[in-house]
Design a protein around this motif. Structure first.
Motif, PDB file in Angstrom:
ATOM      1  N   PHE B 106       0.975  -1.242   0.075  1.00 58.79           N
ATOM      2  CA  PHE B 106       0.006   0.108   0.079  1.00 58.79           C
ATOM      3  C   PHE B 106       0.915   1.397   0.072  1.00 58.79           C
ATOM      4  CE2 PHE B 106      -2.850  -3.174   2.298  1.00 58.79           C
ATOM      5  CZ  PHE B 106      -3.838  -2.959   1.524  1.00 58.79           C
ATOM      6  N   VAL B 111       3.160  -1.110   3.791  1.00 60.97           N
ATOM      7  CA  VAL B 111       2.598  -2.552   4.150  1.00 60.97           C
ATOM      8  C   VAL B 111       2.079  -3.458   3.142  1.00 60.97           C
ATOM      9  CG1 VAL B 111       1.033  -3.802   5.556  1.00 60.97           C
ATOM     10  CG2 VAL B 111       2.033  -1.694   6.564  1.00 60.97           C
ATOM     11  N   ARG B 113       0.741  -5.919   0.714  1.00 58.30           N
ATOM     12  CA  ARG B 113      -0.796  -6.417   0.439  1.00 58.30           C
ATOM     13  C   ARG B 113      -0.816  -7.644   0.475  1.00 58.30           C
ATOM     14  NH1 ARG B 113      -3.000  -3.199  -4.558  1.00 58.30           N
ATOM     15  NH2 ARG B 113      -5.018  -3.685  -3.367  1.00 58.30           N
ATOM     16  N   GLY B 114      -1.970  -8.111   1.177  1.00 58.42           N
ATOM     17  CA  GLY B 114      -2.161  -9.579   1.415  1.00 58.42           C
ATOM     18  C   GLY B 114      -2.097 -10.610   0.376  1.00 58.42           C
ATOM     19  N   HIS B 115      -2.506 -10.110  -1.014  1.00 56.47           N
ATOM     20  CA  HIS B 115      -2.449 -10.974  -1.962  1.00 56.47           C
ATOM     21  C   HIS B 115      -1.312 -11.404  -2.546  1.00 56.47           C
ATOM     22  CE1 HIS B 115      -3.016  -7.047  -4.221  1.00 56.47           C
ATOM     23  NE2 HIS B 115      -2.261  -7.792  -5.116  1.00 56.47           N
ATOM     24  N   PHE B 118      -0.188 -14.122  -0.209  1.00 55.47           N
ATOM     25  CA  PHE B 118      -1.279 -15.250  -0.710  1.00 55.47           C
ATOM     26  C   PHE B 118      -0.661 -16.054  -1.698  1.00 55.47           C
ATOM     27  CE2 PHE B 118      -4.694 -17.226  -2.895  1.00 55.47           C
ATOM     28  CZ  PHE B 118      -5.505 -17.888  -1.982  1.00 55.47           C
TER      29      PHE B 118
END
Lengths: 196, 196
Positions: B106, B111, B113-115, B118
């Protein structure tokens, strides 16, 4: 008598199709006339007539309306969403579309790789959070059906609960009428202070 | 007496540090001497001496060994893995590393990004499957700790169960010693016939 029966049956079929058409376009405002025609097994002309009778505008107009009704997203910059944002009510729900390109797929079988579908769903879940900074804490995703290159994936996110900083967002993604992903994302809003 | 006590204490501290060092490098063969020094609060020279005493080769050699011991991955083309494959035993376990770049974060707070996290975990889970084609059916992921630009994420996947076409793979990703992601992926192997 036979003609009347057929006419009645036709009228009923039309009525059912038009009801379905409304439901389809409510769920998925981006469905093209061609796609609807294929779904119902009727001609494109029939779909156009149905839309005209139901006063449903054409695709371009439906997209414009969806875009105008948008409220500003706070948690993401506009180019940080994976997919194209079609509609959003921050704090409540959102809709995005992702066109699956061959680069998003396994080369062997042109099936879309799970993380692209996850990225669309997860970033939409973050976008609906009404906070400057929101981070995903947990995700549970079911990949229900393979998606292939060329498919248009419509993701719909709905806030299902909110307690303090914690929001649970449910996302359902579809290709036409087929549900291809169901996800539950637990997202945490960070206050300005937390982020300093 | 005091000198002896301090020496004994130092010896004990060194023994404990060396035990930890072995554990750290087993879990994460890519930790640099600088990073280990920072973790233990000692000088880089001390870490080098420890490695020398323990006969642990330098980073470059450890990477080479990890790469040579690799068995061929069937389910993914080599450039389809998100992150860099460091070690794999197809059908059992695998390790990959992902360097977090600012583009994966971001913009507001850098931070990750979750993907992206993942994608690393999911593609590693698919890579360990001993089949030509493997698709993720379900995923459950906890994002335990924020990851920032510049971090090196080490993901370790382990097959935790297998029944017929269905394999459950557990993935734990770490930045140094901190667990940042825990995931469970249910992956389905497709036989050649299914894929035709």
């Amino acid at each position: 008598m036979l003609v009347i029966t057929i006419m009645a049956r036709d009228g009923q079929a039309k009525h059912l199709r038009q009801q379905e058409l409304i439901r389809y376009l409510t769920n998925n405002p981006l469905l093209k006339d061609e796609e609807l025609a294929a779904l119902f097994g009727v001609s494109i002309q029939t779909i156009r007539l149905d839309r005209s009778e139901l006063q449903i505008p054409e695709l371009r107009e439906r997209m414009k309306t969806a875009l105008q009704s948008r409220r500003p997203v706070r948690s993401l910059a506009s180019d940080e969403l994976v997919g194209e944002l079609l509609d959003i009510e921050v704090g409540r729900c959102g809709v995005s579309m992702l066109k699956i390109t061959p680069e998003m797929c396994f080369r062997k079988n042109l099936v879309a790789r799970g993380h692209h579908l996850f990225a669309q769903a997860n970033s939409l879940a973050v976008a609906v959070i009404d906070a400057e900074v929101a981070l995903t804490g947990a995700a549970r995703v079911l990949f229900k059906h393979p998606v292939t290159a060329g498919d248009l994936v419509l993701a719909r996110a709905t806030v299902s609960s909110q307690q303090g900083h914690k929001t649970v967002v449910r996302v359902v993604s579809r290709v036409k009428e087929t549900v291809i992903l169901e996800g539950t994302f637990t997202v945490f809003a960070l206050s300005e202070e937390d982020n300093q």
